[in-house]
Design an enzyme around this catalytic site. Sequence first.
Site, PDB file in Angstrom:
ATOM      1  CB  CYS A   1       7.168   1.184   4.011  1.00 31.34           C
ATOM      2  SG  CYS A   1       5.628   0.603   3.253  1.00 31.34           S
TER       3      CYS A   1
ATOM      4  N   GLY B   1      -4.734   6.640   8.345  1.00 30.95           N
ATOM      5  CA  GLY B   1      -5.113   6.488   9.747  1.00 30.95           C
ATOM      6  C   GLY B   1      -3.942   6.616  10.695  1.00 30.95           C
TER       7      GLY B   1
ATOM      8  CB  CYS C   1       2.905  -5.040   7.897  1.00 28.27           C
ATOM      9  SG  CYS C   1       3.812  -4.496   6.424  1.00 28.27           S
TER      10      CYS C   1
ATOM     11  CG  MET D   1      -1.371   1.123  -1.557  1.00 25.75           C
ATOM     12  SD  MET D   1      -0.206   2.380  -0.951  1.00 25.75           S
ATOM     13  CE  MET D   1      -0.782   2.546   0.748  1.00 25.75           C
TER      14      MET D   1
ATOM     15  N   GLY E   1      -5.892   5.904   2.377  1.00 21.16           N
ATOM     16  CA  GLY E   1      -5.206   4.614   2.427  1.00 21.16           C
ATOM     17  C   GLY E   1      -5.963   3.678   3.347  1.00 21.16           C
ATOM     18  CG  MET E   2      -9.442   2.547   2.517  1.00 24.12           C
ATOM     19  SD  MET E   2     -10.090   3.313   4.025  1.00 24.12           S
ATOM     20  CE  MET E   2     -11.234   2.043   4.576  1.00 24.12           C
TER      21      MET E   2
END
Length: 341
Positions: free
Chosen positions: A94, A118, A188, A34, A8-9
């Site tokens: 989430c 991460g 976020c 995403m 996941g970036m």
Amino acid sequence: MKNKVLVGMSGGVDSTVTALLLKKDGYEVEGLYMKLHSKPGYHEVHLARAQKAADFVGMKLHVLDLQDIFNKEVFQPFIDTYAQGKTPNPCALCNRNLKFGEMIKFANTIGADFLATGHYIKTDGKYFYQAEDDTKDQSYFLFYVNKDILPRLLFPLGNRHKNDIKEMAASIEGLESFASQGESSEICFVETTYTDLLKDYVDVDNVGEVLDSDGNVVGEHKGYMHYTIGKRKGFTVKGAHEPHYVLSMNPETNQIVVGKKDELACGRVVLDNLNMFDERKEFDTTVKLRYRTKAVSCHVEIKDNKAYVTLKENVFGVATGQAAVFYDDDKLIGGGWISQV
């Protein structure tokens, strides 16, 4: 070549170093960015960073638009929970539904054996464990992840400290800019304050009455959604000579109840919608009732997918809607959502 792993970036230093470490360790690595919330300008910046990181690592970057699912599974419940006078935890939702839900589905479509992020957390494939860096530990927000996928999760940063990750990026030519990026916000999709966001969807500024715990009107507030349990500012209390704190909110009447600090004390909570990694039905352990609080000792009884938690010491400012997470030392053994205080 080791097995394939989907990373996941986010465009940040943590996911970038995660991908780099896995590549160096011999994994076949692919990245996934995403698109979750629809905050203006956000994805243009972060996707560009994620692509830069992917190019540096030498891996393919996939892009998945999940904005509709995010709105349904995370954002709308966030709005609804505040409207109900409760305090939401959107990150835990989430993580379960999107970051470790939709993402594992996508991993299956490309034949990835593992999923990596991460996050600062550890796993042995059966349980989650708190990260080595306790100032960055994110286990509290991952308690709701489906336990069936734990054997497929990799967290290269779980045994590392954030400062070391930033120093590593700063020392690698081409990654220096990632080391100097600011930290991402806790939620976020919230730009400033949650009430500023809510104003676009519900009537937040709606003056109402402040009651004491006996039901007497003692002051005025600016709208119940401005308050969470334990807040001590932003309302009036006539004749008060010591601090008063929010004890509860009543959405139906737009009233808040306030009292002195000792009235905030909580010795027992009930949890529903449990997600347990441990099969025991009655046990002694410790529980965190909010992210930035210490775990306190408790006794737990589980009946009909509810947990009845008796605290060994009082906790102040416990809010319905928040997550309660059980720990046995550094091992996360499950948790649920606070439904009764």
